[in-house]
Design a protein around this motif. Structure first.
Motif, PDB file in Angstrom:
ATOM      1  N   SER A 168       0.859  -1.188   0.000  1.00  0.00           N
ATOM      2  CA  SER A 168       0.000   0.000   0.000  1.00  0.00           C
ATOM      3  C   SER A 168       0.888   1.228   0.000  1.00  0.00           C
ATOM      4  O   SER A 168       1.660   1.437   0.934  1.00  0.00           O
ATOM      5  N   GLU A 169       0.791   2.031  -1.052  1.00  0.00           N
ATOM      6  CA  GLU A 169       1.665   3.186  -1.220  1.00  0.00           C
ATOM      7  C   GLU A 169       0.980   4.232  -2.103  1.00  0.00           C
ATOM      8  O   GLU A 169       0.260   3.874  -3.039  1.00  0.00           O
ATOM      9  N   VAL A 170       1.232   5.507  -1.809  1.00  0.00           N
ATOM     10  CA  VAL A 170       0.612   6.606  -2.551  1.00  0.00           C
ATOM     11  C   VAL A 170       1.478   7.079  -3.710  1.00  0.00           C
ATOM     12  O   VAL A 170       0.978   7.305  -4.813  1.00  0.00           O
ATOM     13  N   ALA A 171       2.776   7.249  -3.487  1.00  0.00           N
ATOM     14  CA  ALA A 171       3.665   7.877  -4.469  1.00  0.00           C
ATOM     15  C   ALA A 171       3.872   6.984  -5.693  1.00  0.00           C
ATOM     16  O   ALA A 171       4.227   5.807  -5.550  1.00  0.00           O
ATOM     17  N   PRO A 172       3.680   7.517  -6.906  1.00  0.00           N
ATOM     18  CA  PRO A 172       3.816   6.706  -8.125  1.00  0.00           C
ATOM     19  C   PRO A 172       5.173   6.023  -8.264  1.00  0.00           C
ATOM     20  O   PRO A 172       5.248   4.840  -8.612  1.00  0.00           O
ATOM     21  N   GLY A 173       6.250   6.768  -8.015  1.00  0.00           N
ATOM     22  CA  GLY A 173       7.574   6.176  -8.153  1.00  0.00           C
ATOM     23  C   GLY A 173       7.801   5.028  -7.190  1.00  0.00           C
ATOM     24  O   GLY A 173       8.382   3.993  -7.549  1.00  0.00           O
ATOM     25  N   ARG A 174       7.347   5.184  -5.968  1.00  0.00           N
ATOM     26  CA  ARG A 174       7.533   4.129  -4.972  1.00  0.00           C
ATOM     27  C   ARG A 174       6.652   2.921  -5.257  1.00  0.00           C
ATOM     28  O   ARG A 174       6.999   1.798  -4.887  1.00  0.00           O
ATOM     29  N   ASP A 193     -10.045   0.934  -1.698  1.00  0.00           N
ATOM     30  CA  ASP A 193     -10.507   0.521  -0.379  1.00  0.00           C
ATOM     31  C   ASP A 193      -9.593  -0.614   0.054  1.00  0.00           C
ATOM     32  O   ASP A 193      -9.760  -1.759  -0.386  1.00  0.00           O
ATOM     33  N   ILE A 194      -8.594  -0.295   0.866  1.00  0.00           N
ATOM     34  CA  ILE A 194      -7.538  -1.255   1.199  1.00  0.00           C
ATOM     35  C   ILE A 194      -8.120  -2.511   1.845  1.00  0.00           C
ATOM     36  O   ILE A 194      -7.761  -3.642   1.472  1.00  0.00           O
ATOM     37  N   VAL A 195      -9.033  -2.345   2.787  1.00  0.00           N
ATOM     38  CA  VAL A 195      -9.603  -3.500   3.488  1.00  0.00           C
ATOM     39  C   VAL A 195     -10.347  -4.396   2.513  1.00  0.00           C
ATOM     40  O   VAL A 195     -10.149  -5.624   2.485  1.00  0.00           O
ATOM     41  N   ALA A 196     -11.197  -3.809   1.682  1.00  0.00           N
ATOM     42  CA  ALA A 196     -11.993  -4.598   0.736  1.00  0.00           C
ATOM     43  C   ALA A 196     -11.105  -5.292  -0.295  1.00  0.00           C
ATOM     44  O   ALA A 196     -11.320  -6.463  -0.622  1.00  0.00           O
ATOM     45  N   ARG A 197     -10.089  -4.578  -0.807  1.00  0.00           N
ATOM     46  CA  ARG A 197      -9.218  -5.170  -1.834  1.00  0.00           C
ATOM     47  C   ARG A 197      -8.368  -6.293  -1.260  1.00  0.00           C
ATOM     48  O   ARG A 197      -8.175  -7.324  -1.911  1.00  0.00           O
ATOM     49  N   VAL A 198      -7.852  -6.111  -0.043  1.00  0.00           N
ATOM     50  CA  VAL A 198      -7.053  -7.181   0.559  1.00  0.00           C
ATOM     51  C   VAL A 198      -7.917  -8.425   0.770  1.00  0.00           C
ATOM     52  O   VAL A 198      -7.498  -9.555   0.469  1.00  0.00           O
ATOM     53  N   GLN A 217      -1.968   6.994  10.935  1.00  0.00           N
ATOM     54  CA  GLN A 217      -3.136   6.481  11.633  1.00  0.00           C
ATOM     55  C   GLN A 217      -4.117   5.778  10.698  1.00  0.00           C
ATOM     56  O   GLN A 217      -4.630   4.697  11.004  1.00  0.00           O
ATOM     57  N   ALA A 218      -4.392   6.371   9.537  1.00  0.00           N
ATOM     58  CA  ALA A 218      -5.339   5.765   8.602  1.00  0.00           C
ATOM     59  C   ALA A 218      -4.857   4.388   8.153  1.00  0.00           C
ATOM     60  O   ALA A 218      -5.646   3.449   8.018  1.00  0.00           O
ATOM     61  N   GLY A 219      -3.548   4.252   7.927  1.00  0.00           N
ATOM     62  CA  GLY A 219      -2.982   2.962   7.531  1.00  0.00           C
ATOM     63  C   GLY A 219      -3.105   1.929   8.635  1.00  0.00           C
ATOM     64  O   GLY A 219      -3.410   0.760   8.384  1.00  0.00           O
ATOM     65  N   LEU A 220      -2.846   2.351   9.873  1.00  0.00           N
ATOM     66  CA  LEU A 220      -2.987   1.452  11.014  1.00  0.00           C
ATOM     67  C   LEU A 220      -4.416   0.933  11.119  1.00  0.00           C
ATOM     68  O   LEU A 220      -4.644  -0.269  11.297  1.00  0.00           O
ATOM     69  N   ASP A 221      -5.388   1.825  10.979  1.00  0.00           N
ATOM     70  CA  ASP A 221      -6.798   1.425  11.064  1.00  0.00           C
ATOM     71  C   ASP A 221      -7.143   0.424   9.963  1.00  0.00           C
ATOM     72  O   ASP A 221      -7.834  -0.580  10.208  1.00  0.00           O
ATOM     73  N   GLN A 222      -6.648   0.678   8.755  1.00  0.00           N
ATOM     74  CA  GLN A 222      -6.930  -0.214   7.632  1.00  0.00           C
ATOM     75  C   GLN A 222      -6.274  -1.580   7.830  1.00  0.00           C
ATOM     76  O   GLN A 222      -6.896  -2.624   7.583  1.00  0.00           O
ATOM     77  N   ALA A 223      -5.022  -1.566   8.278  1.00  0.00           N
ATOM     78  CA  ALA A 223      -4.290  -2.825   8.428  1.00  0.00           C
ATOM     79  C   ALA A 223      -4.937  -3.732   9.459  1.00  0.00           C
ATOM     80  O   ALA A 223      -5.019  -4.953   9.269  1.00  0.00           O
ATOM     81  N   LEU A 224      -5.402  -3.155  10.574  1.00  0.00           N
ATOM     82  CA  LEU A 224      -6.035  -3.979  11.607  1.00  0.00           C
ATOM     83  C   LEU A 224      -7.264  -4.696  11.068  1.00  0.00           C
ATOM     84  O   LEU A 224      -7.528  -5.850  11.419  1.00  0.00           O
ATOM     85  N   LYS A 225      -8.010  -4.024  10.208  1.00  0.00           N
ATOM     86  CA  LYS A 225      -9.214  -4.637   9.644  1.00  0.00           C
ATOM     87  C   LYS A 225      -8.916  -5.565   8.472  1.00  0.00           C
ATOM     88  O   LYS A 225      -9.720  -6.433   8.133  1.00  0.00           O
TER      89      LYS A 225
END
Length: 319
Positions: A168-174, A193-198, A217-225
């Motif tokens: 999960s990453e935002v920057a195009p190059g990365r 939707d990270i949770v749904a796609r995973v 924080q948003a990433g932490l919330d998504q990863a837990l779910k």
């Protein structure tokens, strides 16, 4: 080697660099930076007989007292008084010469370049986090963040048998770097939707493991779910702000949240052996090589203004 820790010190230090005397080195600001480095031995102590002048080595930079409970348990990374060469004293990678204890020096095997040797430190951070996680061959793993540590985690997961890696990453190059180093799926948290796609990728179950190398924080919330029941979220990130855990996301699915830091004795040797065997091929992480007089313009400023283009900038101190 320039990394985010050095960059944070350049932009807003002192953060880790001590402003009062460090309990072990007795040094304080100003100090020489550089905790990710390799070099060639020029002198050895009188009682050192297992390395010699001319040997190429990687330097494990943790400074530790060896007397606290953590150190006695072999957890030098958790030392009560720990520090780092290049952040707490004893010189650093940007010194022309540096003196370190014998235990900090690891010979670089034949077939592994001196440049790759400078990458052992960040790779060891990822290696340690993967090693102490409950990863099993065939697992599906979510990695948050495509910076240097996230990319190192992806490589180590591949080496240790993960079947599917989702980044999960935002920057195009990365995103492109993540694909290059072995991610099977690369998601963008601003559009996916990270949770749904995973869950979709995992047949509705969720990932077996997640590694947080982003510290958002948003990433932490998504990863837990996004992890399955009894799944594990491993935190590698150093957080700049307090984080909040939704405890019921842990409790009602028996999920686990684990913190890890740096590495312990043995991790450097394992990483070097993995490089020598071809399991790890991290040199493409070096996206620029510069000289000492170019550090500010082509090093620090490049990592600030062109961070999407760079992973690691290698400084050649004595070319």
């Amino acid at each position: 080697m320039r990394d985010r820790t050095d960059l944070h010190e350049y932009l807003g230090g002192a953060n880790i660099i001590p402003i009062t005397a460090h309990p072990i080195t007795k040094e304080k600001l100003p100090l020489t930076l550089g905790h990710e480095f390799s070099g060639v031995i020029e002198e050895v102590g009188d009682d050192v007989d297992d390395v010699k002048v001319g040997d190429r080595v990687a330097v494990q930079p943790i400074i530790y007292d060896g007397t606290c409970v953590a150190c006695k348990d072999g957890l030098i990374n958790c030392c009560d008084n720990n520090g780092f060469v290049g952040l707490s004293g004893w010189g650093g990678g940007l010194s022309e010469h540096v003196v370190v204890p014998r235990a900090a020096v690891y010979k670089i095997p034949e077939g592994v370049s001196l440049e790759a040797g400078a990458l052992v430190e960040p790779i060891a951070v990822a290696w340690h986090s993967v090693k102490i996680s409950p990863l099993k061959k065939g697992d599906t793993v979510l990695v948050l963040g495509g910076g240097p540590i996230g990319l190192a985690v992806i490589q180590c997961l591949k080496a240790k048998g993960a079947e599917r890696i989702i980044a999960s990453e935002v920057a195009p190059g990365r995103k492109e770097f993540a694909k290059r180093f072995g991610a099977d799926y690369v998601l963008d948290p601003t559009t996916d939707d990270i949770v749904a796609r995973v869950r979709e990728i995992c047949g509705g179950i969720g990932a077996d493991l997640a590694f947080d190398a982003a510290g958002v924080q948003a990433g932490l919330d998504q990863a837990l779910k996004a992890i399955r029941a009894q799944g594990t979220l491993v935190n590698i990130a150093v957080w700049e702000k307090p984080a909040h855990l939704q405890m019921n996301d842990l409790v009602f699915r028996e999920r686990k949240y684990v913190g890890v830091t740096t590495y312990v004795e043995g991790d450097f040797r394992e990483v070097l052996d993995a490089m020598a065997s071809g399991q790890l091929k991290p040199e493409p992480m070096i996206t620029r090589k510069i000289q000492m007089d170019e550090i500010e313009e082509k090093g620090f400023k490049a990592l600030i203004e062109e961070k999407d283009k760079h992973v690691k900038v290698l400084v050649e101190v004595n070319p």
